[in-house]
Each structure stands twice: as C-alpha cells, then as structure tokens.
Motif scaffolding. Structure first.
Motif, PDB file in Angstrom:
ATOM      1  N   UNK A 262       0.737  -1.136   0.091  1.00 42.22           N
ATOM      2  CA  UNK A 262      -0.075  -0.035   0.084  1.00 42.22           C
ATOM      3  C   UNK A 262       0.950   1.166  -0.056  1.00 42.22           C
ATOM      4  N   UNK A 263       0.759   2.194  -0.938  1.00 43.58           N
ATOM      5  CA  UNK A 263       1.498   3.222  -0.886  1.00 43.58           C
ATOM      6  C   UNK A 263       0.901   4.421  -1.842  1.00 43.58           C
ATOM      7  N   UNK A 264       1.936   5.251  -2.123  1.00 45.03           N
ATOM      8  CA  UNK A 264       1.118   6.699  -2.627  1.00 45.03           C
ATOM      9  C   UNK A 264       0.997   6.894  -4.032  1.00 45.03           C
ATOM     10  N   UNK A 265       2.114   5.989  -4.839  1.00 43.40           N
ATOM     11  CA  UNK A 265       2.069   6.373  -6.088  1.00 43.40           C
ATOM     12  C   UNK A 265       2.603   4.865  -6.782  1.00 43.40           C
ATOM     13  N   UNK A 266       2.139   4.883  -8.246  1.00 52.25           N
ATOM     14  CA  UNK A 266       2.684   3.855  -9.014  1.00 52.25           C
ATOM     15  C   UNK A 266       4.072   3.671  -8.962  1.00 52.25           C
ATOM     16  N   UNK A 267       4.818   4.472  -8.846  1.00 49.60           N
ATOM     17  CA  UNK A 267       6.337   4.238  -8.937  1.00 49.60           C
ATOM     18  C   UNK A 267       6.669   3.649  -7.745  1.00 49.60           C
ATOM     19  N   UNK A 268       6.149   3.796  -6.659  1.00 49.79           N
ATOM     20  CA  UNK A 268       6.305   3.125  -5.297  1.00 49.79           C
ATOM     21  C   UNK A 268       5.799   1.730  -5.621  1.00 49.79           C
ATOM     22  N   UNK A 269       4.711   1.418  -6.024  1.00 47.16           N
ATOM     23  CA  UNK A 269       4.086   0.348  -6.010  1.00 47.16           C
ATOM     24  C   UNK A 269       4.924  -0.667  -6.884  1.00 47.16           C
TER      25      UNK A 269
END
Length: 549
Positions: A275-282
């Motif tokens: 669970x995260x804030x951006x697609x990059x982090x995902x």
C-alpha cells in the motif's frame, strides 16, 4: 489461587503499553480534540519541524533518492517518520508495537557506514517501515489481534517478506494492527481496539491490513510494502485510505514465516504486496517481492523472475461495472463512467465484460474453502482467552453457513475452484482483453461493524488474478453528482439491500474513491504497465512528473 485476568484487562494493558512506548516529546496534548480530516493534524500540532514535515510528505522513492544522494540522513528520515507515526497512532490507533529509539540507532549505524563507504546496503537503504502483526519478526511478539497470543514468546525468525525488506536495507520501527482472526475488511479486535479511517473517524480503515494503510495515509511511514491479502486485505484498506495497492499473484509471493491459525489451508493462498502513494512506489516494492533477490530458492512461491513489458500504446479493457450480487454506490459508478470516457477519448478500447458464472455461487465456494474445518481453529483461539468474535467475522460465519467439510466435500469444492479458473480464463481469452476495471468494494468505505460484501475482492483470490487499487483523485463525492437511487430494487441476497439502504452521499463526502484493475495470473508486470497507462489518463499524469517536492 490468583484469579485469571479477563480479556478486557489484558487488552487494556496491551494498548497502554503501546502508548507508553511513545516518547513524551511526541505526545499530543491530552486536552486536545481533533475532528474532520485527521491527516492534517501532523502539520498543525507543532510536534514536527518544517524539515520533518517535508521528509514525511515524500514518497518512498523520493526519500530513497535523497538518502542515496546524501541530501538526507537515514537517521533523520527514520526519526521524522517515527514522530509522525506516533501522532498517527494517537489519532487512529494503528500500532501494536513501537520501538523508535532502536530504529533511529540502526539508522545512525547505516549513516556511519554510508559516510565511510559511500555505498548503500540495498535498494531500501534507510527506509523506515512498520510490519503487519502477522509476519514473524525476530525478537517481536506476533498476536494477529488475538488476546490469547499476547503472552506468546517473541519470534526467533523473520518471515520471508520481512527478510527481503531487511536484506534490502529497510529499518523497522513498529508493528501494525489487524483484525481479530484476520478475516474482516475492518481492522478491529478485542485486544488492540479499533483502527480508524484518517478521512473520517466514523468509518473503518479497511482490513485486514488496516493498520498499515491508515499509517501510510497518515504519512507515518512512506509505504507499507508487505501487507497481506487472502480476501481483500490489501485492496480494501488501500481503497478506503485513498492509496495505490496491489495484490500480486499469490503463487509468486514468498510466504514462509507468516503466522496463521490455519496454516494447512492452501486452497486459497495469501498474497503479499504494497500500500503506497504512487505507482512508482508500487512497482518498486512489487518487483522486489517477486524477484526476492536474497531468497532465490524460497520454497513457498515460484522461482523469481521479472519480465518488463513495453509500455502499452492501446489497451483493450473490460469493464465489470457490477458483479450481479451487490451494485456499487453512485460515486463508484460515476468513477467508472468518467474513467471509461477518458480512456476512450485517448484511443483505448473499452467494453463491457460480464463474469462467465454466477458470482454468488463463486462466493459460496470461496467461503467454504476459507473455513474448511468450520473455523474451529479460530474459535479455539478466541475461547482460550474467553473473548467474543468481532461483528463482521460472526456475520459472515452465519451468512455463509460455515461448517466443517468432509474430505470428499473439500475435494468437490477444490474441483469447483478449478472449474471457475478454467471458465474465467476461457472468457478472458475470448474477449481478448489486457485488463479488467471493476470496483474494489460496493462502497467507498463503510461505518464501523457494517457487514460489507467482499465479492469484488474475493473473486480474484479464488482465481488468483493479480489486482491493483488506483485512486480516482479528482473525484469528490457529493449529493448533486452522486444522488441515491431511491427507485433501486435490491436483489434477494443478504448484502445488496443493506448496502443500498446504507448509502447517503453526505456520509461519504470526505471519502476517497478508487478503482480496481485486474490482470492475468503470473503477468503482474503487464498489469502494472497497464495500470501506469490508465493512471496517466484517469489522473491526468501523462507527461507530468508525480513528485511534489
């Protein structure tokens, strides 16, 4: 003979121990009262410096970039997130253990090593992280929200996902709440209490990874890379907290060392994802989990690989607007309509997709496989401490007529699962689609103890299809755009009428709205690529960098 402590006394002591672990300097005033959007409290309470607020507003990828460049010290990053995690816990009750001083000391050691060598220890060097209370973490007690487990000895090992994170350089500062038994899409237990939704304290944070998701939404950690999901436990918390989240193909994710009341139940397997804030982090965390570089021969999953696809130019997208059991609330329907219009406008092919079987019947198979023994293991754990079951667990136990299966009955249910997989693959192939867009749940969050319909998430667990939650960031729920359909005639099942009756746009006006995107099993990389493209269209990011710093 001394009288045994009641479960209420044990719970009160456990909850107080977490509060006591918060340094005095990080505590909110006892006389303070907070309402509305709790996410704003950290920036208003005066406990964090401007630099610490800047650090905690960073995504995981941004924070890692600044640590690698030497602009930020790992110790400063860890301390900032620990302070904000302390604030978050005091507002939404998301931690079951908190050990910030150990984490800061570990970060300082990393800083010293980096100053000497100018080399990071791994791709997550210095990233602060809290771990869901079902992973084995060496030296920590794991309770899974059960009062009977509060006095268990500390673990002597790390789970494989924890090992992957630790080997990559992450620093652990706490453990997060989950619901009693883990089988609830709200995070509440007799042991740890209720975890609140940061957008609206009258709503749940989702479950079972609600502690992780609420902490991320409060920016008390940059991301929660190893939340877990067997029925929606990554995706519902991600959706209800306005985050990006992914349940990868379960057969590709390492699972050893994760605690469970029913370890031998492998018909539907748990998955681990972020669970995260951006697609990059995902993408960062999913790639690390699925390649698990420091555990190349992990026995609980397939051999590691990562097949990077070319960015999709034109997608063929199936829209599953309803599962035919519970219709989603008006804001979710609007999110799908508006997203479809945007996708069509830039040339993607979008069309209606209908499941090739009755989704209620599939749910009956799913719940029978969840509780093959009649849930007697879960009930035995509750009986040990004399604690009652939480409302959502009890509701689903009764609605799905939970009972112990005989071996022939279990074989028949497993055969049903295989038939559903074959039918869905055939329908997917016939439609020639790249991905499906559907709701994550019929509501954009729910009040406490409401018996939410799980079918929009559990179906992908039954089939083991990877799925991603994506916020629709510009959509705001309001009575004008999302009026209640007063002429709706609910279906004859235990969930559709209560879901329709519950909806009032005024109740939901602060809640985020999300969509669920689904891909082929084992093709997690292709799903992520499709999600990046869809996110760019739906959230207006095409040609624009995500960073806010």
């Amino acid at each position: 003979m001394a009288q045994a402590e009641s479960y209420q006394v044990k719970a009160a002591k456990a909850q107080q121990s977490v509060l006591d672990s918060i340094p005095v300097a990080w505590r909110l005033p006892s006389t303070a009262s907070y309402s509305g959007d709790l996410r704003a409290v950290a920036s208003q309470c005066g406990l964090l410096s401007q630099q610490q607020l800047t650090i905690t507003e960073a995504t995981a990828s941004e924070a890692l970039g600044y640590i690698r460049s030497g602009k930020w010290k790992a110790a400063d990053v860890v301390e900032a997130f620990c302070i904000r995690a302390a604030v978050a816990h005091q507002l939404v009750n998301c931690l079951v253990a908190f050990f910030p001083l150990e984490a800061i000391a570990e970060a300082k050691a990393l800083d010293d090593e980096f100053a000497r060598t100018r080399r990071t220890v791994g791709p997550l060097h210095g990233l602060p992280m809290a771990i869901k209370d079902m992973h084995g973490v060496k030296g920590r007690v794991v309770t899974m929200g059960a009062v009977a487990w509060i006095n268990n000895p500390p673990c002597t090992y790390d789970s494989s996902p924890v090992t992957i994170m630790r080997d990559a350089g992450a620093i652990f500062f706490g453990m997060t709440t989950m619901p009693q038994t883990g089988m609830a899409l709200e995070t509440v237990s007799n042991l740890w209490g209720r975890t609140l939704n940061p957008y609206n304290a009258a709503f749940g944070s989702g479950g079972s990874s609600g502690g992780c998701a609420s902490l991320v939404a409060m920016r008390g950690e940059p991301a929660a890379p190893i939340t877990t999901d067997i029925g929606g436990s990554i995706r519902a918390p991600g959706a209800f907290n306005g985050l990006y989240a992914m349940r990868p193909t379960a057969e590709r994710t390492p699972r050893s060392g994760m605690l469970s009341a029913v370890k031998g139940n492998v018909s539907i397997k748990v998955s681990t994802g972020p669970c995260c804030h951006t697609m990059d982090d995902l993408k960062l965390f999913v790639r690390l989990l699925l390649t698990h570089p420091s555990l190349p021969y992990e026995p609980t999953c397939s051999m590691p690989y990562w097949t990077e696809p070319a960015p999709p130019v034109k997608l063929r997208i199936g829209i599953m607007a309803t599962d035919g059991v519970v219709d989603p609330h008006p804001p979710i329907q609007r999110a799908m309509r508006e997203s479809v219009a945007k996708l069509k406008a830039v040339g993607h092919e979008v069309f209606e997709f209908r499941p090739p079987f009755d989704m209620w019947e599939a749910a009956l198979t799913t719940w029978a496989l969840y509780f093959q023994t009649g849930a007697k293991e879960q009930k035995a754990i509750l009986d040990q401490a004399g604690e009652p079951p939480i409302a959502q667990f009890q509701h689903n136990y009764e609605v799905f007529k939970t009972r112990e299966l005989s071996v022939p009955e279990l074989f028949a249910r497993n055969a049903e699962q295989a038939a559903y997989k074959a039918a869905f693959q055939k329908a997917w192939d016939a439609a020639g689609i790249d991905c499906i867009i559907c709701p994550c749940a019929p509501a954009a969050g729910v009040p406490h103890d409401f018996p939410l319909w799980w079918g929009y998430t559990t179906i992908w667990n039954l089939l083991d299809y990877p799925s991603v939650i994506m916020p629709v960031k510009d959509l705001k729920i309001c009575a004008v755009a999302d009026p209640k359909n007063v002429s709706y005639r609910p279906r004859d099942n235990p969930f559709d009428k209560p879901n329709w009756q519950l909806y009032d746009p005024e109740m939901w006006k602060t809640q985020p709205v999300t969509l669920q995107l689904v891909g082929r099993p084992y093709h997690d990389e292709a799903l992520i690529a499709a999600c990046v493209a869809i996110d760019g269209v739906v959230n207006g990011k095409i040609g624009r960098k995500e960073s806010r710093l």
